[in-house]
Design an enzyme around this catalytic site. Structure first.
Site: not given
Length: 518
Positions: A84, A159, A183
């Site tokens: 990420k 997210s 998330s």
């Protein structure tokens, strides 16, 4: 399409160890898949913001060379992984999905990235995300939205939608995520994958671009519970660079996952959280309607848990009805403090106004151009909540609610070993549907937020497919702090039962992605 990309991380590790396939072959297969389906923000999955093909192949070759030379290697050596873009990576761009960090290449690695490298995993690249992890759909990325591989017109969650979509599109067998209010878990739910938020402090936050320091937690993303456990074991452990890092030994998550796969849950007490189990026509926890298909698959999962020997009881956590409100005071307050460092003076974007600009006008112009609407919204809200005269009324009150939530969890865990709820009230909603309605977007995390406020671990795994839209649903498991292994034992058992119920994994039913090229 190479069959290698459909293999689990555990299966790939076995094949690599046995010499049946090389890491270069496995890595190239995934890079080819990325080239075929990831596309751009305008077309394709768009799970990646940066693909490090040359670096990945070089890493893979070193693993193959060491294996050929008889060098002892870690269990996951040579298996590809996606990272990420909120985690700093030395030599690779790190943007946190924001224009204000466009082009920034960190001079150091996050501790999680260091551990991944030490485990000899192969980093494919950096995945897309909502800007500074603010969002539930990955539509707030400054570089364009990621699309759900099940349906390109739908969101992949947020997210960490990029990591979840990369797994669901078979672009990577493993990925990292961060979870501030859901998330990791919410994207897992809407993409048919597995995501785990470890106990707060169980995985180092050093090198993670902070959103809300008391809530942020890095964790593993995978397609199976065992794969998540294998990655969890790599990521976890004490880090002196993180003042909140736990000194406890890493919980035996891999052993628990292997044990749970046998499907016996005799003696395990499973608590259904009343406030997080809505109904399709009514309200739950702050007024969020639960989709009928989500509840149907959740109830089926409860029946399977009972058949495996678990005792299912109902528990009540009354303060959870205020969790969403408390979270959206605590998070913006901490975000307004954490994002103050993006001042155009040291690194990242700098916008210089015409005339004779001062430091203040440069800072203002840079933040205006570099921050997106959602980031500005939360900074304003957080700054207001922390301002003189309002601190006690807003931020202070939210922290009191947080204490009540922790107490409710403590009472609930006296009655149950793990707690369960649907992960998200709905399946993946259409792109653009909630962009102009922030409150509706925030409600997508209504079931996941309490775990972050209390610092306890949580897991989402696929519970099936909703009848009304053919999209995946998720079930959330929660355990007491420092008892992460319970998630893996119960999760692996439920996963095995659901595979039997659905005749394979949920992703086996996902439509193939066709006709997309870079």
């Amino acid at each position: 399409m190479s069959e290698l990309i459909k293999q689990t991380a555990a299966a790939l590790a076995e094949k690599l160890s046995a010499g049946e396939v090389s890491s270069v072959e496995v890595t190239q297969a995934h890079l080819d898949r990325i080239a075929a389906v990831d596309g751009t923000a305008e077309a394709g999955v768009h799970a990646f913001l940066h693909v490090a093909a040359e670096r990945a192949l070089a890493q893979a070759k070193r693993v193959d060379d060491d294996r050929a030379a008889g060098v002892p290697l870690p269990p996951l050596a040579g298996v590809p992984i996606a990272v990420k873009d909120v985690m700093t990576t030395r030599g690779l761009p790190t943007t946190a999905g924001s224009r204000i960090l466009e082009g920034w290449v960190p001079p150091y690695d996050a501790t999680v990235v260091q551990k991944i490298d030490a485990a000899r995993l192969v980093t494919l690249g950096k995945t897309n995300m909502d800007e500074f992890a603010m969002g539930s759909s990955t539509e707030h990325s400054a570089y364009g939205p990621t699309r759900n591989p099940w349906d390109f017109t739908r969101i992949p969650g947020g997210s960490g939608g990029g990591s979840a979509a990369a797994l669901a599109a078979f672009e990577a067998p493993l990925a990292t995520g961060t979870d501030t209010g859901g998330s990791i878990r919410q994207p897992a739910s809407v993409t048919g994958t597995v995501g785990v938020k470890p106990t707060y402090g169980g995985v180092s936050r050093y090198g993670l671009i902070a959103l809300a320091s008391s809530l942020d937690q890095a964790g593993p993303c995978a397609r199976t519970v065992l794969d998540a456990a294998l990655l969890h074991e790599v990521m976890a452990g004490y880090d002196p660079c993180d003042s909140t890092s736990l000194t406890d030994p890493t919980p035996p998550v891999v052993a628990a996952a292997r044990e749970g796969a046998h499907g016996d849950l005799s003696g395990v007490r499973v608590g259904v959280i009343r406030e997080l189990h809505g109904n399709s026509s009514g309200d739950a926890s702050g007024g969020s309607g639960y989709q009928a298909g989500v509840l149907a698959r959740f109830d089926e999962s409860l029946n399977l848990l009972q058949k495996a020997g678990a005792e299912v009881v109902e528990v009540s956590c009354p303060s959870f009805t205020a969790a969403l409100a408390a979270y959206y005071l605590i998070l913006p307050s901490e975000a307004s403090s954490n994002l103050a460092k993006f001042d155009a003076m040291r690194y990242g974007l700098r916008v210089t106004p015409e005339g004779a600009p001062s430091a203040e006008t440069v800072m203002a112009a840079t933040r205006e151009a570099g921050f997106g609407d959602e980031v500005k919204r939360r900074i304003i809200l957080g700054t207001y909540a922390l301002s003189s005269g309002y601190y006690d009324a807003y931020y202070g009150s939210a922290q009191k609610v947080r204490t009540l939530i922790q107490r409710d969890f403590a009472k609930a865990f006296e009655q149950a070993d793990v707690l369960v709820s649907p992960t998200s009230p709905t399946t993946a909603f259409p792109l653009g549907e909630k962009l102009d309605d922030p409150l509706s977007m925030y409600l997508q995390d209504v079931a996941t937020i309490p775990a972050n406020l209390a610092g306890i671990p949580g897991m989402s795994l696929p519970s099936g497919i909703a009848d009304e839209d053919g999209l995946p649903t998720g079930i959330q498991l929660l355990a007491p702090a420092r008892a992460d292994e319970r998630l893996y034992r119960v999760g692996a058992a439920l996963e095995a039962l659901l595979h039997e119920r659905w005749g394979g994994t949920i992703l086996d039913r996902a439509p193939e992605i066709e006709g997309v090229t870079r």
